[in-house]
Design an enzyme around this catalytic site. Structure first.
Site, mmCIF file in Angstrom:
data_model
loop_
_atom_site.group_PDB
_atom_site.id
_atom_site.type_symbol
_atom_site.label_atom_id
_atom_site.label_comp_id
_atom_site.label_asym_id
_atom_site.label_seq_id
_atom_site.Cartn_x
_atom_site.Cartn_y
_atom_site.Cartn_z
ATOM 1 C CG HIS A 167 -0.589 0.323 2.322
ATOM 2 N ND1 HIS A 167 -0.259 -0.950 2.792
ATOM 3 C CD2 HIS A 167 0.180 1.208 3.349
ATOM 4 C CE1 HIS A 167 1.116 -0.722 3.870
ATOM 5 N NE2 HIS A 167 1.023 0.688 4.580
ATOM 6 C CB ILE A 168 4.104 1.750 1.262
ATOM 7 C CG1 ILE A 168 3.913 1.612 2.195
ATOM 8 C CG2 ILE A 168 5.142 3.156 0.824
ATOM 9 C CD1 ILE A 168 4.336 0.879 3.361
#
Length: 222
Positions: A167-168
């Site tokens: 998700h980064i």
């Protein structure tokens, strides 16, 4: 896809030494900007992906073009990957808004889309193959300008590719927004963009921009 400005994406760090679910094959050398690298030899890899779409509404708009470049974390080595125009119907293109009609028409992308024989699925598989080949056991981060929008479209239309990334996100738009607030003089000297609105060109400009911020704002360790 450079027309958005994203001041709200959260920058964070992950354990980039964690292995990917699938590793690449090894052995063949690939030319990079700074020489040759073994497959999977990009340390702390950044996978730069840019999409051109029929619009920004992920529920109705579609992908027209996808391009990919992989760099190491220091931005000193890179390899250019697929640069693919995706087939969409004339009806789909006719529904584009005025901005997309104008810019995709001027860049020649609209015509190329109608002539393309590559499906979204085929484009997805080509990019996956490229990423797995060059990332190896590293944990890649998705990078780009306003790349959270590209990530949304990948999740919907190319979910297998999207699943390679955590998700980064490394969003150059967020770095630019912070530099404008904290280092406005340096920000104004950042490389100018041509805004061709073609996927590979946008990636090259994003990498060039982040290299500038790295050299000018993020000082080297003493």
């Amino acid at each position: 896809m450079n027309k958005l400005s994203n001041a709200f994406s959260v920058l964070a760090f992950a354990d980039e030494d964690a292995p990917m679910a699938s590793s690449s094959s090894t052995g063949k050398q690939e030319e990079s900007v700074n020489g040759s690298l073994e497959d999977g030899d990009y340390k702390q890899p950044l996978v730069w992906i840019d999409l051109e779409m029929t619009g920004l509404n992920v529920e109705v708009d579609r992908i027209l073009e996808i391009a990919c470049i992989i760099t190491n974390g220091d931005l000193t080595q890179s390899v250019e990957g697929p640069d693919l125009v995706v087939r969409q119907t004339k009806d789909c293109l006719d529904k584009m808004d005025d901005w997309c009609q104008t810019h995709h028409g001027a860049s020649g992308l609209t015509k190329k889309v109608l002539l393309s024989a590559i499906t979204e699925r085929e484009a997805e598989q080509k990019v996956i193959e490229f990423v797995k080949k060059h990332v190896g056991s590293g944990n890649p981060l998705l990078a780009g300008n306003s790349v959270y929008v590209d990530f949304l479209f990948l999740k919907k239309y190319m979910p297998e590719l999207a699943a390679l990334f955590p998700h980064i996100l490394v969003d150059v738009s967020s770095v630019k927004a912070l530099c404008a607030r904290w280092f406005p003089i340096e920000r104004r000297k950042a490389p100018a963009k041509k805004n061709n609105h073609r996927a590979m060109d946008d990636i090259r400009e994003s990498i060039k921009e982040l290299k500038y911020y790295k050299k000018t704002i993020f000082k080297a360790r003493r």
